[in-house]
Design a protein around this motif. Structure first.
Motif, PDB file in Angstrom:
ATOM      1  N   GLY A  49     -39.592  63.698  -2.589  1.00 35.26           N
ATOM      2  CA  GLY A  49     -38.337  63.330  -1.943  1.00 35.26           C
ATOM      3  C   GLY A  49     -37.982  61.868  -2.136  1.00 35.26           C
ATOM      4  O   GLY A  49     -36.812  61.520  -2.291  1.00 35.26           O
ATOM      5  N   ALA A  50     -39.000  61.002  -2.159  1.00 39.57           N
ATOM      6  CA  ALA A  50     -38.759  59.581  -2.394  1.00 39.57           C
ATOM      7  C   ALA A  50     -38.392  59.307  -3.848  1.00 39.57           C
ATOM      8  O   ALA A  50     -37.569  58.449  -4.152  1.00 39.57           O
ATOM      9  CB  ALA A  50     -39.988  58.767  -2.004  1.00 39.57           C
ATOM     10  N   ALA A  51     -39.007  60.061  -4.761  1.00 39.44           N
ATOM     11  CA  ALA A  51     -38.776  59.843  -6.188  1.00 39.44           C
ATOM     12  C   ALA A  51     -37.410  60.323  -6.637  1.00 39.44           C
ATOM     13  O   ALA A  51     -36.786  59.720  -7.518  1.00 39.44           O
ATOM     14  CB  ALA A  51     -39.868  60.546  -6.997  1.00 39.44           C
ATOM     15  N   ASP A  52     -36.931  61.402  -6.030  1.00 38.97           N
ATOM     16  CA  ASP A  52     -35.633  61.961  -6.423  1.00 38.97           C
ATOM     17  C   ASP A  52     -34.958  62.556  -5.194  1.00 38.97           C
ATOM     18  O   ASP A  52     -35.062  63.758  -4.945  1.00 38.97           O
ATOM     19  CB  ASP A  52     -35.802  63.025  -7.506  1.00 38.97           C
ATOM     20  CG  ASP A  52     -34.455  63.524  -8.019  1.00 38.97           C
ATOM     21  OD1 ASP A  52     -33.716  62.723  -8.622  1.00 38.97           O
ATOM     22  OD2 ASP A  52     -34.137  64.708  -7.785  1.00 38.97           O
ATOM     23  N   PRO A  53     -34.274  61.734  -4.403  1.00 36.16           N
ATOM     24  CA  PRO A  53     -33.675  62.213  -3.152  1.00 36.16           C
ATOM     25  C   PRO A  53     -32.660  63.333  -3.348  1.00 36.16           C
ATOM     26  O   PRO A  53     -32.472  64.157  -2.456  1.00 36.16           O
ATOM     27  CB  PRO A  53     -33.005  60.958  -2.571  1.00 36.16           C
ATOM     28  CG  PRO A  53     -33.687  59.808  -3.241  1.00 36.16           C
ATOM     29  CD  PRO A  53     -34.067  60.299  -4.604  1.00 36.16           C
ATOM     30  N   ASP A  54     -31.997  63.388  -4.509  1.00 36.66           N
ATOM     31  CA  ASP A  54     -30.967  64.402  -4.732  1.00 36.66           C
ATOM     32  C   ASP A  54     -31.554  65.767  -5.070  1.00 36.66           C
ATOM     33  O   ASP A  54     -30.896  66.795  -4.905  1.00 36.66           O
ATOM     34  CB  ASP A  54     -30.027  63.966  -5.862  1.00 36.66           C
ATOM     35  CG  ASP A  54     -29.273  62.687  -5.512  1.00 36.66           C
ATOM     36  OD1 ASP A  54     -29.010  62.474  -4.311  1.00 36.66           O
ATOM     37  OD2 ASP A  54     -28.979  61.905  -6.430  1.00 36.66           O
ATOM     38  N   GLY A  55     -32.782  65.793  -5.587  1.00 37.18           N
ATOM     39  CA  GLY A  55     -33.433  67.063  -5.890  1.00 37.18           C
ATOM     40  C   GLY A  55     -32.901  67.775  -7.114  1.00 37.18           C
ATOM     41  O   GLY A  55     -33.202  68.953  -7.331  1.00 37.18           O
TER      42      GLY A  55
END
Length: 220
Positions: free
Chosen positions: A95-101
């Motif tokens: 979630g921290a690495a790619d908040p948009d998913g």
């Protein structure tokens, strides 16, 4: 009797571990697979590291103390029920690495020797327990020597040229792994996927060893 596939073996081992817990993986307390205090030690304390090639690696935990013991119990002792709490940590790092998913989750491939030794793929198991959908087909790995005990330069040389990207062109990819040490394996995975036409946005791991890395910083 035929041997069940690795996923079935992992599920069976996890069910048995839940039914017959013996001792806490973090502190050896009898009667629980993970005691309350050690479960608290797995609450994510997010940090980010940037590798020499610029790849951001987000990790949920420091690979020391209780987290290190729990990861080792999963990897070396077959205690697959621990993939669930470690999966929660990985989910926080993702979630921290790619908040948009909006990415394809690609696990660093398990070596054939490790798969034969354990009977399951550690990173994929943790990713599934994190609620992710790992896409193993996008990255394959050729045989290489065990990374344990190797220094930074030796690790980089050992994994160089050992991976192959498959059908990755045009995809946005987030790499996942259990532990980042020197970052050599993640860097090689990212390089291979980029050469295959993918965009590697970042990487996420359950834990990071605190003594390695060019840049290490905590993220609130």
């Amino acid at each position: 009797m035929p041997i069940p596939p690795s996923g079935a073996r992992a599920a069976l081992a996890e069910a048995l571990a839940l039914l017959f817990p013996t001792w806490c993986a973090g502190c050896d307390l009898p009667g629980a697979s993970l005691c309350a205090d050690c479960a608290l030690a797995l609450v994510p304390d997010l940090r980010v590291r940037r590798l020499a090639d610029g790849l951001r690696v987000h990790s949920a935990l420091a690979y020391e103390g209780v987290p290190a013991r729990v990861v080792r119990a999963l990897k070396e002792d077959g205690r697959t029920s621990l993939a669930r709490p470690l999966g929660a940590a990985l989910a926080a790092a993702v979630g921290a690495a790619d908040p948009d998913g909006d990415v394809h989750i690609v696990p660093v491939p398990t070596s054939r020797a490790a798969l034969r030794r354990r009977g399951y793929r550690v990173t994929e198991l943790v990713a599934v327990r994190a609620g992710l959908t790992p896409e193993r087909r996008l990255l394959a790995r050729a045989p290489a020597a065990d990374q344990r005990g190797l220094g930074r330069a030796e690790r980089a040389a050992n994994v160089s040229g050992t991976m192959r990207a498959r059908d990755a062109a045009g995809l946005r990819i987030l790499l996942v792994d259990d532990v980042v040490t020197t970052g050599a394996t993640l860097a090689e995975a990212a390089r291979t996927l980029r050469e295959g036409g993918a965009e590697v946005v970042a990487a996420a791991t359950v834990a990071a060893t605190p003594r390695h890395g060019i840049l290490t910083a905590r993220r609130a």
